[in-house]
Design a protein around this motif. Structure first.
Motif, PDB file in Angstrom:
ATOM      1  N   LEU A  58       0.988  -1.139   0.151  1.00 18.78           N
ATOM      2  CA  LEU A  58       0.028   0.147   0.017  1.00 18.78           C
ATOM      3  C   LEU A  58       0.774   1.243   0.000  1.00 18.78           C
ATOM      4  O   LEU A  58       0.477   2.294  -0.547  1.00 18.78           O
ATOM      5  CB  LEU A  58      -0.882  -0.086   1.106  1.00 18.78           C
ATOM      6  N   ARG A  59       1.727   1.200   0.654  1.00 16.05           N
ATOM      7  CA  ARG A  59       2.756   2.417   0.846  1.00 16.05           C
ATOM      8  C   ARG A  59       3.619   2.549  -0.592  1.00 16.05           C
ATOM      9  O   ARG A  59       3.546   3.635  -1.102  1.00 16.05           O
ATOM     10  CB  ARG A  59       4.080   2.198   1.863  1.00 16.05           C
ATOM     11  N   ARG A  60       3.798   1.573  -1.391  1.00 19.55           N
ATOM     12  CA  ARG A  60       4.417   1.732  -2.702  1.00 19.55           C
ATOM     13  C   ARG A  60       3.438   1.948  -3.640  1.00 19.55           C
ATOM     14  O   ARG A  60       3.969   2.840  -4.478  1.00 19.55           O
ATOM     15  CB  ARG A  60       4.968   0.436  -2.879  1.00 19.55           C
ATOM     16  N   ILE A  61       2.139   1.602  -3.621  1.00 21.13           N
ATOM     17  CA  ILE A  61       1.273   2.233  -4.538  1.00 21.13           C
ATOM     18  C   ILE A  61       0.447   3.613  -4.491  1.00 21.13           C
ATOM     19  O   ILE A  61       0.531   4.400  -5.193  1.00 21.13           O
ATOM     20  CB  ILE A  61       0.167   0.881  -4.705  1.00 21.13           C
ATOM     21  N   ASP A  62       0.024   3.326  -3.016  1.00 22.43           N
ATOM     22  CA  ASP A  62      -0.744   4.692  -3.020  1.00 22.43           C
ATOM     23  C   ASP A  62       0.058   5.924  -2.480  1.00 22.43           C
ATOM     24  O   ASP A  62      -0.483   6.909  -2.586  1.00 22.43           O
ATOM     25  CB  ASP A  62      -1.865   4.285  -1.780  1.00 22.43           C
ATOM     26  N   ARG A  63       1.018   5.543  -2.085  1.00 20.41           N
ATOM     27  CA  ARG A  63       2.054   6.706  -1.434  1.00 20.41           C
ATOM     28  C   ARG A  63       1.444   7.661  -0.582  1.00 20.41           C
ATOM     29  O   ARG A  63       1.497   8.979  -0.903  1.00 20.41           O
ATOM     30  CB  ARG A  63       2.862   7.295  -2.769  1.00 20.41           C
ATOM     31  N   PRO A  64       0.929   7.137   0.306  1.00 18.83           N
ATOM     32  CA  PRO A  64      -0.017   8.072   1.285  1.00 18.83           C
ATOM     33  C   PRO A  64       0.848   9.037   2.182  1.00 18.83           C
ATOM     34  O   PRO A  64       1.955   8.767   2.484  1.00 18.83           O
ATOM     35  CB  PRO A  64      -0.683   7.133   2.245  1.00 18.83           C
ATOM     36  N   LEU A  65       0.222  10.165   2.123  1.00 14.01           N
ATOM     37  CA  LEU A  65       0.745  11.241   3.202  1.00 14.01           C
ATOM     38  C   LEU A  65       0.848  10.917   4.631  1.00 14.01           C
ATOM     39  O   LEU A  65       1.592  11.578   5.419  1.00 14.01           O
ATOM     40  CB  LEU A  65       0.159  12.557   2.720  1.00 14.01           C
ATOM     41  N   HIS A  66      -0.440  10.442   5.151  1.00 12.65           N
ATOM     42  CA  HIS A  66      -0.542  10.195   6.614  1.00 12.65           C
ATOM     43  C   HIS A  66       0.593   8.957   6.912  1.00 12.65           C
ATOM     44  O   HIS A  66       0.859   8.031   6.176  1.00 12.65           O
ATOM     45  CB  HIS A  66      -1.660   9.751   6.810  1.00 12.65           C
ATOM     46  N   ARG A  67       1.176   9.423   7.976  1.00 16.47           N
ATOM     47  CA  ARG A  67       2.173   8.354   8.552  1.00 16.47           C
ATOM     48  C   ARG A  67       1.459   7.271   9.105  1.00 16.47           C
ATOM     49  O   ARG A  67       2.029   5.974   9.268  1.00 16.47           O
ATOM     50  CB  ARG A  67       2.772   8.984   9.830  1.00 16.47           C
ATOM     51  N   ASP A  68       0.151   7.403   9.664  1.00 13.64           N
ATOM     52  CA  ASP A  68      -0.519   6.231  10.253  1.00 13.64           C
ATOM     53  C   ASP A  68      -1.460   5.580   9.247  1.00 13.64           C
ATOM     54  O   ASP A  68      -2.773   5.370   9.505  1.00 13.64           O
ATOM     55  CB  ASP A  68      -1.169   6.659  11.568  1.00 13.64           C
ATOM     56  N   PHE A  69      -1.044   5.551   7.837  1.00 11.92           N
ATOM     57  CA  PHE A  69      -2.034   5.346   6.943  1.00 11.92           C
ATOM     58  C   PHE A  69      -2.470   3.846   6.957  1.00 11.92           C
ATOM     59  O   PHE A  69      -3.661   3.669   6.796  1.00 11.92           O
ATOM     60  CB  PHE A  69      -1.346   5.463   5.320  1.00 11.92           C
ATOM     61  N   TRP A  70      -1.717   2.918   7.648  1.00  6.32           N
ATOM     62  CA  TRP A  70      -2.246   1.615   7.381  1.00  6.32           C
ATOM     63  C   TRP A  70      -3.392   1.576   8.711  1.00  6.32           C
ATOM     64  O   TRP A  70      -4.220   0.784   8.766  1.00  6.32           O
ATOM     65  CB  TRP A  70      -1.359   0.561   7.744  1.00  6.32           C
ATOM     66  N   GLU A  71      -3.331   2.135   9.842  1.00  2.98           N
ATOM     67  CA  GLU A  71      -4.234   2.329  10.812  1.00  2.98           C
ATOM     68  C   GLU A  71      -5.441   2.962  10.353  1.00  2.98           C
ATOM     69  O   GLU A  71      -6.518   2.123  10.774  1.00  2.98           O
ATOM     70  CB  GLU A  71      -3.694   2.937  12.204  1.00  2.98           C
ATOM     71  N   ARG A  72      -5.072   3.847   9.659  1.00  5.10           N
ATOM     72  CA  ARG A  72      -6.588   4.670   9.098  1.00  5.10           C
ATOM     73  C   ARG A  72      -7.185   3.375   8.070  1.00  5.10           C
ATOM     74  O   ARG A  72      -8.238   3.502   7.982  1.00  5.10           O
ATOM     75  CB  ARG A  72      -6.083   5.619   8.389  1.00  5.10           C
ATOM     76  N   PHE A  73      -6.429   2.731   7.391  1.00  5.59           N
ATOM     77  CA  PHE A  73      -7.076   1.852   6.315  1.00  5.59           C
ATOM     78  C   PHE A  73      -7.754   0.913   7.036  1.00  5.59           C
ATOM     79  O   PHE A  73      -8.914   0.426   6.622  1.00  5.59           O
ATOM     80  CB  PHE A  73      -5.893   1.370   5.523  1.00  5.59           C
ATOM     81  N   GLN A  74      -7.202   0.357   8.060  1.00  2.00           N
ATOM     82  CA  GLN A  74      -7.881  -0.791   8.648  1.00  2.00           C
ATOM     83  C   GLN A  74      -9.083  -0.266   9.570  1.00  2.00           C
ATOM     84  O   GLN A  74     -10.039  -1.062   9.593  1.00  2.00           O
ATOM     85  CB  GLN A  74      -6.603  -1.380  10.052  1.00  2.00           C
ATOM     86  N   ARG A  75      -9.111   0.887  10.017  1.00  7.13           N
ATOM     87  CA  ARG A  75     -10.274   1.454  10.714  1.00  7.13           C
ATOM     88  C   ARG A  75     -11.550   1.526   9.826  1.00  7.13           C
ATOM     89  O   ARG A  75     -12.587   1.523   9.990  1.00  7.13           O
ATOM     90  CB  ARG A  75      -9.931   2.734  11.483  1.00  7.13           C
ATOM     91  N   CYS A  76     -11.105   1.962   8.474  1.00  3.13           N
ATOM     92  CA  CYS A  76     -11.997   2.402   7.542  1.00  3.13           C
ATOM     93  C   CYS A  76     -12.762   1.009   6.939  1.00  3.13           C
ATOM     94  O   CYS A  76     -14.064   0.995   6.707  1.00  3.13           O
ATOM     95  CB  CYS A  76     -11.368   2.937   6.205  1.00  3.13           C
TER      96      CYS A  76
END
Length: 777
Positions: free
Chosen positions: A583-601
């Motif tokens: 996910l980091r490689r493809i979406d290149r998110p700006l949020h540092r906690d992007f994976w936690e946000r993703f899981q909560r969604c």
């Protein structure tokens, strides 16, 4: 007394001739020079002492000879005063006055047309309705049509209208040279502009239509006639009658002669198609289709009366046989224009850090600063600190490089942070060349769909994004917030403007054009992150109030806003990878906690699955997330349990930024590779006891749909939506009401859209990129 003539000695004559020739050869140069000198003296004498000639005066060419303009009268008066004068005095500037032979420009009337002199009224508009008929049916329909058209245009009094009563002309009785080599001449009533309507039935026997078409063909190819001899017309439109019992499809001849007339008229008028070609079956829907066509023609004529033109986009919308090769990349209905590296002037807003002009008050609502960076107690402290120091500005100011780049790509910017754009599938559906996957899967007409976003900003920089360096990015909303009613009214207005620009495009169907002027669906997936907009619920409420369905796509990075979201017709979450590193490689998110946000969604979607139609959207990128990630995706589906899973192959946009991110054409999967992935994913889900199945496909856009068994009734998939029932439930129970996706489940998925049947709309005709029909396999 007799006289004798003395004889001349022949020897003496020969000697004299020889002597003369010798004398000429000896003195010819002085003789010639002397003759030239004497002629020069004579010319000078005549020039100095002869009587002066009158000056040669030229009248300007006057095209409108019926009434003299004020300027023309002054010119004639000046000429009369100068007649008989021996010598013209030079003007104060030392040079003669030049009278050009161009058309004398007259003042514009209130309707945008030439009004002649100051005392002359506006030019009249004469509608000529041509028809052909063998049985008399078309003649009767045409005369009734012309009478109704006259009532709509003239109103209560012809004297108060700029229109003259429509005239009906039989193609079997008129002289074609008077109407189809050049427009008719001006009448005795004054200057008149002409508008042509043609009602043409199609016959499979020899008829006047063949003679008429031959005349149009010969006129176009006659080298003695101008390329566009009918260009002075205000515009034209054609309606065709056909018989589907004899010719079921257009390819087999349905309304074929009307289509040919439309093609030739486009050539002869310089592409002044004022309204799309209308077609109707005189046994079935002829009256209904003619009424729709009449309504559109009246709207165009009223616009001509007010503005004097056909509007933006006409003429010049393309050749009668138009190529679809637009040098574009497409995905989910989007059109992307490639921009070279040398012309690129933009970077991401996060990287530039440009300070945009601070907005002024002046009647605007107070700006709101909102931080979406974190959630929880720690995040509150951070938000308070950042809000105190942030500079409130416009996201996309008018005249900024971002604004210029987006508008160049076809976006209409609404307010300071919203946009709207018509997609490729809308254009395709208007021309009967196929609809997008939303029609195959969910029953949404592409020509009635509006692609928009209330936020052009996003918190990811995905490798497959089409807007690298164009749309702004950020983790918090730090811009001025436009009110939702401004956005709602603005996107509708601009969408309709762009639809109207399609009037002159060859192949646009009149009935679909009429339907397109009523938005029935809104796809909040254009670009950016729509859930980023603080008033997204209010905006959704305005859509639903006008019974416009809503598909909202988010990137699973804003769980607080997702949790607060009220009912939408269908809720999407982009699932671009199955694990954190991917996910980091493809979406290149700006949020540092992007994976936690993703899981909560995903947790929120699991909770919502019995209150809303939820969808996982998987975009497959070869060498990024296609290989060896089936099990990981199955884990995510098990976690979120969405109603549907859409799997789509990535579309490469060809931009240099995508290349720098490691994406090339080699990363675009073939459709068969997408099919193999879907089969493997479905198998993995079934092994886990999850009840999903492959419900539908749309091979043309490389998209396949997995659906929960909840939507399989009596062995048939029901992926379509009952939109009327959805709005009724919404009105009855409110935006936060308690009702389930099954409550507004629609009819069974059509057979042609199910797995293994391709999913192409059978109403339409597939074409290649040159507009040529593709035969079905």
């Amino acid at each position: 007394m007799a006289f004798e003539i003395p004889l001349v000695d022949p020897v003496t004559v020969a000697e004299v001739a020889r002597y003369a020739v010798e004398l000429w050869h000896e003195h010819r140069i002085p003789i010639l020079l002397s003759a030239v000198f004497l002629l020069g003296l004579l010319r000078t004498y005549l020039h100095l002492y002869s009587e002066p000639r009158q000056e040669l005066l030229v009248l300007p060419k006057i095209y409108e000879t019926d009434k003299k303009t004020k300027e023309t009268a002054n010119v004639e008066k000046e000429i009369k005063e100068k007649t008989g004068i021996a010598k013209k005095e030079k003007a104060s500037n030392g040079g003669p006055k030049r009278i050009k032979g161009d058309k004398v420009r007259t003042k514009k009337g209130t309707n945008g047309n030439d009004s002649g002199s100051e005392s002359e009224g506006p030019r009249k508009i004469q509608v000529l309705v041509f028809y052909s008929s063998l049985t008399g049916n078309t003649e009767r329909y045409t005369k009734d049509f012309a009478k109704e058209l006259g009532d709509l245009l003239l109103g209560k009094s012809e004297a108060e209208s700029n229109f003259l009563a429509p005239q009906v002309l039989d193609l079997a009785e008129i002289d074609y040279d008077e109407y189809f080599i050049s427009p008719p001449k001006a009448t005795a009533d004054g200057p008149v502009d002409y508008f042509y309507l043609l009602i043409i039935p199609s016959y499979n026997i020899d008829s006047i239509n063949d003679t008429f078409l031959a005349h149009l063909d010969e006129t176009h190819h006659d080298f003695r006639i101008d390329t566009s001899p009918l260009a002075p017309l205000l515009g034209y439109s054609v309606f065709g009658y056909g018989d589907r019992d004899g010719w079921p499809t257009e390819e087999e001849g349905y309304c074929v002669q009307a289509k040919q007339v439309d093609k030739w008229m486009a050539k002869l008028t310089g592409r002044k198609r004022a309204f799309p070609l209308g077609m109707g079956d005189y046994k079935r829907d002829g009256k209904e289709r003619l009424s729709e066509w009449q309504s559109g023609v009246v709207d165009v004529l009223k616009m001509i009366e007010q503005t004097g033109s056909l509007g933006e986009g006409v003429p010049g919308s393309g050749e009668p046989i138009e190529s679809d090769d637009e040098d574009i990349a497409e995905d989910d209905g989007e059109v992307v224009y490639e921009e070279s590296e040398s012309k690129k002037t933009l970077e991401d807003v996060e990287d530039l850090g440009r300070i945009i002009k601070q907005t002024q008050g002046d009647g605007q609502a107070a700006p709101i600063a909102i931080d979406f960076t974190d959630f929880g107690k720690t995040g509150k402290a951070v938000r308070a600190k950042k809000t105190a120091t942030v500079t409130i500005k416009e996201m996309v100011p008018v005249g900024s490089p971002t604004y210029t780049s987006l508008t160049k790509q076809g976006y209409a910017i609404v307010g300071s942070h919203s946009g709207v754009k018509i997609c490729r599938w809308t254009k395709s559906a208007l021309r009967g060349r196929g609809s997008c996957y939303k029609y195959s899967f969910y029953g949404i007409n592409s020509h009635q769909c509006m692609e928009t976003t209330p936020s052009l900003s996003c918190s990811n920089k995905c490798v497959f994004c089409w807007r690298h360096g164009t749309n702004p990015v950020g983790t918090s909303w730090r811009w001025v917030v436009d009110p939702p009613d401004l956005i709602f009214n603005g996107v509708k207005e601009n969408h309709y403007k762009k639809i109207k620009m399609m009037r002159g495009v060859p192949g646009v169907r009149a009935e679909r054009f009429a339907e397109a002027m009523r938005i029935r669906h809104c796809a909040l997936s254009l670009v950016g992150e729509p859930i980023f907009y603080p008033y997204i619920n209010e905006f959704l409420g305005m859509l639903h109030k006008e019974r416009i369905s809503s598909f909202l796509v988010c990137n699973a990075q804003h769980p607080d806003q997702l949790a607060a979201l009220q009912h939408v017709t269908q809720l999407y979450v982009s699932i671009d990878a199955s694990n954190k590193e991917s996910l980091r490689r493809i979406d290149r998110p700006l949020h540092r906690d992007f994976w936690e946000r993703f899981q909560r969604c995903l947790d929120i979607l699991r909770e919502r699955r019995f209150r809303q139609r939820t969808v996982f959207r998987l975009t497959l990128v070869k060498d990024f997330n296609l290989e060896d990630e089936v099990e990981g995706y199955a884990d995510l589906v098990e976690k979120g349990l969405p109603c549907f899973v859409e799997i789509k192959g990535v579309t490469y946009c060809g931009t240099s930024t995508a290349g720098s991110a490691g994406l090339t054409m080699a990363n675009v999967p073939f459709y068969q590779e997408v099919c193999d992935f879907v089969v493997a994913l479905n198998k993995a889900l079934n092994k886990r006891g999850l009840k999903y199945g492959i419900a539908a496909e749309h091979a043309h856009s490389c998209c396949i749909l997995l659906a929960s068994e909840r939507f399989n009734v009596d062995g048939k998939w029901h992926t379509l939506i009952d939109y009327e029932k959805f709005f009724n439930l919404l009105e009855e129970k409110g935006p936060d009401g308690d009702f389930t996706p099954e409550d507004y489940m629609g009819a069974a998925t059509p057979e042609w859209a199910t797995w293994g049947n391709g999913g192409f709309d059978p109403r339409d005709q597939r074409v290649d990129r040159k507009g040529r029909p593709i035969e079905a396999p």
